[in-house]
Scaffold this motif. Structure first.
Motif, PDB file in Angstrom:
ATOM      1  N   LEU A   1     -31.687  16.650  13.332  1.00  0.00           N
ATOM      2  CA  LEU A   1     -32.239  15.309  13.185  1.00  0.00           C
ATOM      3  C   LEU A   1     -31.172  14.284  12.844  1.00  0.00           C
ATOM      4  O   LEU A   1     -31.280  13.104  13.188  1.00  0.00           O
ATOM      5  N   SER A   2     -30.100  14.723  12.157  1.00  0.00           N
ATOM      6  CA  SER A   2     -29.082  13.815  11.623  1.00  0.00           C
ATOM      7  C   SER A   2     -27.920  13.652  12.605  1.00  0.00           C
ATOM      8  O   SER A   2     -27.184  14.607  12.873  1.00  0.00           O
ATOM      9  N   GLU A   3     -27.720  12.453  13.100  1.00  0.00           N
ATOM     10  CA  GLU A   3     -26.599  12.198  14.001  1.00  0.00           C
ATOM     11  C   GLU A   3     -25.248  12.354  13.299  1.00  0.00           C
ATOM     12  O   GLU A   3     -24.317  12.930  13.883  1.00  0.00           O
ATOM     13  N   PRO A   4     -25.069  11.862  12.045  1.00  0.00           N
ATOM     14  CA  PRO A   4     -23.778  12.094  11.378  1.00  0.00           C
ATOM     15  C   PRO A   4     -23.463  13.580  11.218  1.00  0.00           C
ATOM     16  O   PRO A   4     -22.313  13.985  11.378  1.00  0.00           O
ATOM     17  N   ARG A   5     -24.462  14.392  10.917  1.00  0.00           N
ATOM     18  CA  ARG A   5     -24.228  15.828  10.794  1.00  0.00           C
ATOM     19  C   ARG A   5     -23.917  16.441  12.156  1.00  0.00           C
ATOM     20  O   ARG A   5     -23.105  17.363  12.262  1.00  0.00           O
ATOM     21  N   LEU A   6     -24.545  15.934  13.210  1.00  0.00           N
ATOM     22  CA  LEU A   6     -24.239  16.417  14.554  1.00  0.00           C
ATOM     23  C   LEU A   6     -22.806  16.075  14.954  1.00  0.00           C
ATOM     24  O   LEU A   6     -22.163  16.830  15.695  1.00  0.00           O
ATOM     25  N   GLU A   7     -22.308  14.949  14.471  1.00  0.00           N
ATOM     26  CA  GLU A   7     -20.925  14.591  14.777  1.00  0.00           C
ATOM     27  C   GLU A   7     -19.967  15.623  14.177  1.00  0.00           C
ATOM     28  O   GLU A   7     -18.971  15.998  14.792  1.00  0.00           O
ATOM     29  N   ARG A   8     -20.279  16.107  12.971  1.00  0.00           N
ATOM     30  CA  ARG A   8     -19.478  17.177  12.371  1.00  0.00           C
ATOM     31  C   ARG A   8     -19.574  18.446  13.214  1.00  0.00           C
ATOM     32  O   ARG A   8     -18.584  19.157  13.397  1.00  0.00           O
ATOM     33  N   LEU A   9     -20.764  18.722  13.740  1.00  0.00           N
ATOM     34  CA  LEU A   9     -20.934  19.891  14.600  1.00  0.00           C
ATOM     35  C   LEU A   9     -20.055  19.776  15.846  1.00  0.00           C
ATOM     36  O   LEU A   9     -19.384  20.737  16.233  1.00  0.00           O
ATOM     37  N   ARG A  10     -20.061  18.591  16.458  1.00  0.00           N
ATOM     38  CA  ARG A  10     -19.227  18.389  17.662  1.00  0.00           C
ATOM     39  C   ARG A  10     -17.749  18.562  17.325  1.00  0.00           C
ATOM     40  O   ARG A  10     -16.985  19.138  18.109  1.00  0.00           O
ATOM     41  N   GLU A  11     -17.327  18.055  16.178  1.00  0.00           N
ATOM     42  CA  GLU A  11     -15.931  18.212  15.765  1.00  0.00           C
ATOM     43  C   GLU A  11     -15.584  19.684  15.576  1.00  0.00           C
ATOM     44  O   GLU A  11     -14.495  20.137  15.963  1.00  0.00           O
ATOM     45  N   ASN A  12     -16.503  20.440  14.968  1.00  0.00           N
ATOM     46  CA  ASN A  12     -16.258  21.862  14.763  1.00  0.00           C
ATOM     47  C   ASN A  12     -16.185  22.617  16.085  1.00  0.00           C
ATOM     48  O   ASN A  12     -15.352  23.513  16.264  1.00  0.00           O
ATOM     49  N   LEU A  13     -17.052  22.266  17.027  1.00  0.00           N
ATOM     50  CA  LEU A  13     -17.005  22.892  18.346  1.00  0.00           C
ATOM     51  C   LEU A  13     -15.692  22.574  19.054  1.00  0.00           C
ATOM     52  O   LEU A  13     -15.082  23.450  19.687  1.00  0.00           O
ATOM     53  N   ALA A  14     -15.250  21.342  18.945  1.00  0.00           N
ATOM     54  CA  ALA A  14     -13.994  20.957  19.585  1.00  0.00           C
ATOM     55  C   ALA A  14     -12.819  21.723  18.981  1.00  0.00           C
ATOM     56  O   ALA A  14     -11.926  22.192  19.706  1.00  0.00           O
TER      57      ALA A  14
END
Length: 429
Positions: free
Chosen positions: A269-282
């Motif tokens: 639900l949280s876009e800021p938390r998803l941004e951390r997820l994308r950074e971790n995937l990268a």
């Protein structure tokens, strides 16, 4: 008199600004009910140095680890009990945690705490602190738990688990890493100087900056408590099959699943938390289809071979790393969360294909959020229990009679422990 956040003053002596930030942190947790990490940006905004911000958090965390014992000491040295939200009590908690638990010299402790009492009873704080120190007081080992938590956990899990929780909260836990490539487990154990409790896992002693360790920048591993790795572990190898990771951020389980060969769709639900997820995937060079979505608003469509729901919860299982949780969570909040979790699990079931698997997990030590929700879902006509087997789990973690996993305080104790967790697995008929 309630504690009120005060600005950093330009004429503060060295160290005072850090203690002011500590008081703001404790005020946010104990009086406002905020998580410690959520309070950090605002409470430490006036501190320019990262090490000062880290020290403010360390002091606050130590106060929260030992709060019942600190308050008991304070009460022995006052003729009239200080209100729980008084500035004087907050200042004494900060001073005594430093002097008796963190080893800060007594003169430095009181010199940096008394300035917090602008407009307050400095002489009282100085006198109470001096009385306790001259009496050579010591904090008990292991620390005590808040009465409500101790009573609830003893009732649910017995005296042994509650006493193990006291030992577990005494100090921050070791650091667990999940490896991108489990085949490299022993190489990373040797390179990092750690130990392993399962394939793809390395445990390190606490200390030093994680981001400076070998392998971090190259994405070879990520930080994840061994208990938190269990929900993805019990889904096994993906072999290209589709999995939906609900409430996925910041991404530990998403990365596990992607590394295990699943085609992952990760939502939160949280876009800021998803941004951390994308950074971790990268950083780890893993891929997933990342989407912002509300579990309760999206219309389920049975198109996934597996669905993992690590539901929002009280988080009492992570009290070793986040001692603030045991001072914030109430019985009413637990009941409300359990109701929400049950609704989310029913909704998550709608995404599972016939024959597919559904995993439900919470990092909670509350039976209402774990066993209670799973028992309620077990009556769903389309699903059957899919018992988790011992060989799917790290050594030392044993599934219960119903084939579900309940990690309690004391688990893996000789190896440094584990977070509290609950995991149940179901299969669609």
């Amino acid at each position: 008199m309630t504690t009120k956040p005060e600005p950093v003053k330009q004429d503060d002596a060295a160290g005072v600004a850090t203690r002011r930030a500590t008081m703001r942190l404790l005020d946010a947790v104990l009086r406002q009910g905020l998580p410690l990490e959520a309070a950090m940006p605002g409470a430490t905004a006036e501190l320019d140095r990262a090490d000062d911000r880290a020290f403010a958090r360390a002091i606050a965390a130590e106060v929260l680890r030992r709060l019942p014992d600190l308050d008991a000491l304070i009460d022995t040295a006052t003729t009239k009990r200080l209100p729980g939200d008084s500035k004087a009590r907050f200042a004494l908690r900060i001073a005594l945690a430093q002097a008796l638990a963190l080893g800060t010299p007594h003169h430095a402790t009181i010199a940096t705490v008394l300035p917090l009492m602008d407009g307050g009873p400095r002489r009282l704080v100085h006198g109470v602190f001096g009385t306790i120190i001259r009496g050579e007081a010591k904090l008990p080992e292991p620390p005590g738990l808040p009465k409500a938590i101790s009573k609830r956990w003893r009732k649910a899990w017995g005296a042994g688990a509650a006493d193990a929780a006291r030992h577990a909260i005494a100090a921050p836990p070791p650091i667990d890493l999940t490896l991108r490539d489990p085949a490299m487990t022993m190489q990373w154990v040797e390179r990092l100087g750690g130990m392993s409790l399962a394939p793809g896992h390395v445990r390190l002693a606490r200390g030093g900056a994680v981001s400076e360790l070998p392998g971090f920048a190259d994405g070879e591993w990520w930080v994840q408590d061994i208990a938190a790795s269990l929900p993805a572990r019990v889904l096994g190898k993906g072999e290209g099959r589709a999995v939906l990771d609900l409430c996925a951020a910041p991404g530990g389980k998403t990365m596990q699943l992607a590394a295990a060969g699943w085609a992952v769709t990760a939502t939160d639900l949280s876009e800021p938390r998803l941004e951390r997820l994308r950074e971790n995937l990268a950083r780890t060079k893993l891929s997933a289809d990342v989407r912002q979505a509300d579990v309760m608003a999206e219309e389920p469509e049975p198109r996934f071979d597996a669905v993992l729901l690590d539901a929002p919860c009280s988080a009492t299982g992570i009290f070793r790393r986040h001692p603030d949780v045991i001072h914030r969570v109430t019985d009413r909040a637990i009941a409300a969360l359990a109701e929400q979790q049950a609704a989310m699990l029913r909704r998550a079931a709608g995404w599972v294909k016939p024959g597919g698997v559904l995993v439900y997990a919470v990092c909670s030590l509350e039976p209402a959020e774990g066993e209670g929700v799973a028992d309620g879902f077990a009556t769903e006509r389309d699903f059957i229990r899919d018992p988790i087997l011992a060989e799917e789990l790290p050594d030392g973690i044993i599934p219960g009679a119903a084939g579900r996993v309940r990690v309690l305080p004391g688990a893996l104790g000789e190896a440094g422990g584990a977070d509290g967790f609950f995991v149940a697995r179901f299969r669609r008929a």
